[in-house]
Write an enzyme that holds these catalytic residues in place. Sequence first.
Site, PDB file in Angstrom:
ATOM      1  N   ASP A   1      39.309  44.296  39.729  1.00  0.00           N
ATOM      2  CA  ASP A   1      39.436  43.006  39.502  1.00  0.00           C
ATOM      3  C   ASP A   1      40.849  42.539  39.979  1.00  0.00           C
ATOM      4  OD1 ASP A   1      38.918  40.682  38.000  1.00  0.00           O
ATOM      5  OD2 ASP A   1      40.280  41.398  36.085  1.00  0.00           O
TER       6      ASP A   1
ATOM      7  N   HIS B   1      37.831  38.203  48.030  1.00  0.00           N
ATOM      8  CA  HIS B   1      36.576  38.936  47.976  1.00  0.00           C
ATOM      9  C   HIS B   1      36.675  39.653  49.181  1.00  0.00           C
ATOM     10  CE1 HIS B   1      35.708  37.347  44.014  1.00  0.00           C
ATOM     11  NE2 HIS B   1      35.598  36.086  44.273  1.00  0.00           N
TER      12      HIS B   1
ATOM     13  N   TRP C   1      27.283  35.845  36.800  1.00  0.00           N
ATOM     14  CA  TRP C   1      26.422  34.383  37.254  1.00  0.00           C
ATOM     15  C   TRP C   1      26.932  33.229  36.592  1.00  0.00           C
ATOM     16  CZ3 TRP C   1      23.271  35.678  40.769  1.00  0.00           C
ATOM     17  CH2 TRP C   1      22.553  36.750  41.005  1.00  0.00           C
TER      18      TRP C   1
ATOM     19  N   LEU D   1      29.875  62.606  48.462  1.00  0.00           N
ATOM     20  CA  LEU D   1      30.218  61.644  47.411  1.00  0.00           C
ATOM     21  C   LEU D   1      28.840  60.876  47.117  1.00  0.00           C
ATOM     22  CD1 LEU D   1      32.865  60.356  45.713  1.00  0.00           C
ATOM     23  CD2 LEU D   1      32.504  58.889  47.561  1.00  0.00           C
TER      24      LEU D   1
HETATM   25  C1  IPE Z   1      34.808  42.599  35.682  1.00  0.00           C
HETATM   26  O1  IPE Z   1      35.745  41.228  35.958  1.00  0.00           O
HETATM   27  C2  IPE Z   1      33.592  42.501  36.709  1.00  0.00           C
HETATM   28  C3  IPE Z   1      33.914  43.028  37.962  1.00  0.00           C
HETATM   29  C4  IPE Z   1      34.801  43.215  38.335  1.00  0.00           C
HETATM   30  C5  IPE Z   1      32.803  42.806  38.764  1.00  0.00           C
HETATM   31  P1  IPE Z   1      35.769  39.941  35.552  1.00  0.00           P
HETATM   32  O2  IPE Z   1      36.908  39.180  36.145  1.00  0.00           O
HETATM   33  O3  IPE Z   1      34.506  39.414  35.580  1.00  0.00           O
HETATM   34  O4  IPE Z   1      35.881  40.354  33.832  1.00  0.00           O
HETATM   35  P2  IPE Z   1      36.644  39.319  32.621  1.00  0.00           P
HETATM   36  O5  IPE Z   1      35.897  37.975  32.868  1.00  0.00           O
HETATM   37  O6  IPE Z   1      38.097  38.866  33.165  1.00  0.00           O
HETATM   38  O7  IPE Z   1      36.488  39.971  31.585  1.00  0.00           O
HETATM   39  C1  IPE Z   2      36.794  40.711  40.795  1.00  0.00           C
HETATM   40  O1  IPE Z   2      37.941  39.843  41.063  1.00  0.00           O
HETATM   41  C2  IPE Z   2      35.409  40.514  41.650  1.00  0.00           C
HETATM   42  C3  IPE Z   2      34.275  40.014  40.878  1.00  0.00           C
HETATM   43  C4  IPE Z   2      34.413  39.826  39.609  1.00  0.00           C
HETATM   44  C5  IPE Z   2      33.295  39.948  41.604  1.00  0.00           C
HETATM   45  P1  IPE Z   2      37.640  38.443  40.252  1.00  0.00           P
HETATM   46  O2  IPE Z   2      36.996  37.397  41.102  1.00  0.00           O
HETATM   47  O3  IPE Z   2      37.424  38.592  38.984  1.00  0.00           O
HETATM   48  O4  IPE Z   2      39.443  37.956  40.413  1.00  0.00           O
HETATM   49  P2  IPE Z   2      40.187  37.522  39.258  1.00  0.00           P
HETATM   50  O5  IPE Z   2      40.169  38.259  38.141  1.00  0.00           O
HETATM   51  O6  IPE Z   2      39.759  36.137  39.222  1.00  0.00           O
HETATM   52  O7  IPE Z   2      41.736  37.425  40.016  1.00  0.00           O
HETATM   53 MG    MG Z   3      38.498  38.834  36.951  1.00  0.00          MG
END
Ligand code: IPE
Ligand code: IPE
Ligand code: MG
Length: 250
Positions: free
Chosen positions: A19, A36, A69, A131
Amino acid sequence: MSVERLNLAAPRHIAIIMDGNGRWAQQRFLPRAVGHHAGVKAVRKIVEFCAADSTCEVLSLFAFSSENWNRPESEVSILMALFLTTLQSEIDKLHKNNIRLCFIGDRTAFDSALQQKMNEGEQKTKDNTALTLVIAANYGGRWDMAQACKVISERVAAGELSSHEINETVINKHLSLSDFPEPDLFIRTGGEQRVSNFMLWQLAYTELYFTPILWPDFNQIALQEAITSFQSRQRRFGYTGDQITVIANP
Ligand code: IPE
Ligand code: IPE
Ligand code: MG
């Protein structure tokens, strides 16, 4: 989780919520997509580290949740395109490095080119042993439990299974990660201290580790710190600390 696992010094299965990509980019006044892309580079480093670590057998990465989504359509399409190009460029490298690739989640929601690449990656790498890299894509712990319930109830209706036989082992067998050990160490980068629908069943006795480091900045040193924290803990699985000391030093 069995008691035999108590003596284990290093994690066999590491599960990570990657995250913080969006915030990493926003801090630099860049579009979230740049975050990303930077996140994919961090994935390469962490996979390399885990493949070289002889104790780590499984690395699971949460790449896209069933709730992601809900993000703006433009971000979802950027993520889908990145997913496809990353698979196109990485499958051969993973194979060369003897890494097995697996996906968990409902892949039927992805377009056919992506599904095809996912199947190809799994097929090509299925016998690799350095792995296992599990990518959770359109995955949610609740989805996993619901799909397991559906299959189990179909088996009961078909007379293959009696409702009296349903227990934790049977449920576990129908979940996405049934072939793998439960995660020993869970890491979430980006500072949030929540599970966000990741591996709800399997995290029952996993050690949790949260770090403020945003995912694109997470590297081998940061992972080693998480592993060191894991190694300093006493896992009890409901026993007392004294019992664990006896079991660990018979
Ligand atoms: C969790 O992160 C999902 C992934 C890292 C793929 P999110 O950014 O979607 O989670 P929330 O919304 O902060 O809980
Ligand atoms: C995690 O990073 C990647 C996905 C959920 C795909 P985020 O896109 O949630 O990044 P933040 O949390 O908005 O910084
Ligand atoms: Mg996030």
